[in-house]
Design an enzyme around this catalytic site. Structure first.
Site, short mmCIF file in Angstrom:
data_model
loop_
_atom_site.label_atom_id
_atom_site.label_comp_id
_atom_site.label_asym_id
_atom_site.label_seq_id
_atom_site.Cartn_x
_atom_site.Cartn_y
_atom_site.Cartn_z
N ASP A 52 0.84 -1.21 0.00
CA ASP A 52 0.00 0.00 0.00
C ASP A 52 0.88 1.26 0.00
O ASP A 52 0.38 2.38 -0.06
CB ASP A 52 -1.00 0.00 1.16
N SER A 53 2.22 1.05 0.00
CA SER A 53 3.14 2.16 -0.23
C SER A 53 2.92 2.73 -1.64
O SER A 53 3.43 3.82 -1.95
CB SER A 53 4.60 1.71 -0.06
N ASP A 91 -1.08 -6.02 -0.18
CA ASP A 91 -1.52 -5.39 1.06
C ASP A 91 -3.03 -5.17 1.07
O ASP A 91 -3.59 -4.64 0.09
CB ASP A 91 -0.86 -4.00 1.21
N LYS A 121 -1.51 -9.35 2.79
CA LYS A 121 -0.78 -8.93 4.00
C LYS A 121 -1.64 -7.92 4.75
O LYS A 121 -2.33 -7.10 4.12
CB LYS A 121 0.57 -8.31 3.62
N GLU A 123 -1.77 -5.43 8.63
CA GLU A 123 -0.98 -4.87 9.73
C GLU A 123 -1.69 -5.13 11.06
O GLU A 123 -2.90 -5.01 11.16
CB GLU A 123 -0.80 -3.36 9.53
N GLU A 190 8.84 -4.14 10.75
CA GLU A 190 9.30 -2.86 10.20
C GLU A 190 9.86 -1.96 11.29
O GLU A 190 9.20 -1.73 12.31
CB GLU A 190 8.14 -2.16 9.47
O1 KIV Z 1 3.55 -1.13 1.69
C1 KIV Z 1 4.72 -1.50 1.77
O2 KIV Z 1 5.57 -1.19 0.91
C2 KIV Z 1 5.13 -2.29 2.93
C3 KIV Z 1 6.59 -2.56 3.11
C4 KIV Z 1 7.25 -1.35 3.65
C5 KIV Z 1 6.83 -3.75 3.94
O3 KIV Z 1 4.30 -2.69 3.69
#
Ligand code: KIV
Length: 272
Positions: A52-53, A91, A121, A123, A190
């Site tokens: 989600d980055s 994510d 994934k 959090e 992280e």
């Molecule tokens: O969204 C992302 O890029 C991440 C990584 C920093 C692990 O969750």
């Protein structure tokens, strides 16, 4: 006529578990589009994270919170079309799984069905246990994410190192064990102290992938745009830049502009 397709040994969640058992480090990078994912996969990466980055590096948002489920699916399906070998993890975006396990299941099924990715994934620790359990009932592999969890930035207030205090470190260890017990196939840690991350990796059997968590874990992940220096405004201590693409591309574009303005481009060989 018979068609011989080159056999590719695909990376699965089981392969990752075996890699940890054998002491082989796991490489993971983010990718959000077809072209970059094709290069990253061809280079031999084990895991591609459609993170989600994307909210930051692709869309220019300050945080990861605004990206939507449909936008994540758009990025993920572009990546899936490019990849032959890597395991593709997507994510679950902010608001698509927290506090409502039924919605978590719905979001995960939508991602898997519409993108063709291999895992999701999310959090958090014990607060997302019920969501993880429910996603797993559909046979969808889940990767956890502890430590600095960017979707909670407004709770933390900063992107500083997490779990420095003993109480938070103890909670993190407890959460990591809980995620393993609940059925996660791997965990991202992280921005936490290296010693703590190493301890977690030793105390659980599933792979621990670190970002800013030192070298004592089972693998590493970086954001692709940071790793190749496309983004020159983000300089955390944990980042190793392998290229300075920001400058390389800027110079190339500058040369192109110069050539267009001077009528050097196109020349006689570059036209019909
Ligand atoms: O969204 C992302 O890029 C991440 C990584 C920093 C692990 O969750």
């Amino acid at each position: 006529m018979s068609v011989h397709k080159k056999e590719v040994k695909k990376v699965t969640t089981h392969v990752l578990l075996e890699m940890k058992r054998m002491g082989q480090k796991i490489s993971m990078l983010t990718a959000y589009d077809y072209t970059m994912a094709k290069i990253v996969d061809a280079a031999g990466i084990d895991v591609i994270l459609v993170g989600d980055s994307a909210s930051n590096v692709m869309a220019g948002h300050e945080t990861t919170l605004p990206i939507t489920l449909d936008q994540m699916i758009y990025h993920a399906s572009s990546v899936v079309r490019a990849v032959d070998r890597a395991l593709i993890v997507v994510d679950l975006p902010f608001g698509s799984y927290q506090g409502n396990s039924k919605e978590a299941l719905y979001s995960s099924i939508k991602i898997m069905k519409e993108s063709g990715a291999h895992a999701v994934k999310l959090e958090g620790g014990k607060e997302v246990k019920e969501s993880i359990e429910r996603i797993l009932t559909a046979g969808i592999p889940v990767m956890g994410h502890l430590g600095l969890t960017p979707q909670s930035i407004y709770k933390f207030g900063t992107y500083n190192v997490r779990a420095i205090e003993e109480a938070e470190a103890d909670r993190l260890i407890e959460d990591a064990k809980l995620l393993e017990k609940t059925g996660c196939f791997a965990i991202v840690l992280e921005k936490i102290p290296a010693k703590l991350a190493e301890r977690v990796a030793k105390e659980i059997e599933i792979p621990v992938i670190g970002i800013g968590a030192g070298g004592g874990v089972d693998g590493q992940v970086l954001v692709f745009h940071d790793m190749v220096g496309l983004n020159n405004e983000f300089n955390p201590r944990f980042l190793r830049r392998y290229l300075n693409l920001y400058e390389t591309i800027k110079e190339a574009v500058g040369n192109y502009i110069k050539d267009v303005k001077s009528s050097d481009f196109p020349n006689a060989n570059e036209q019909y």
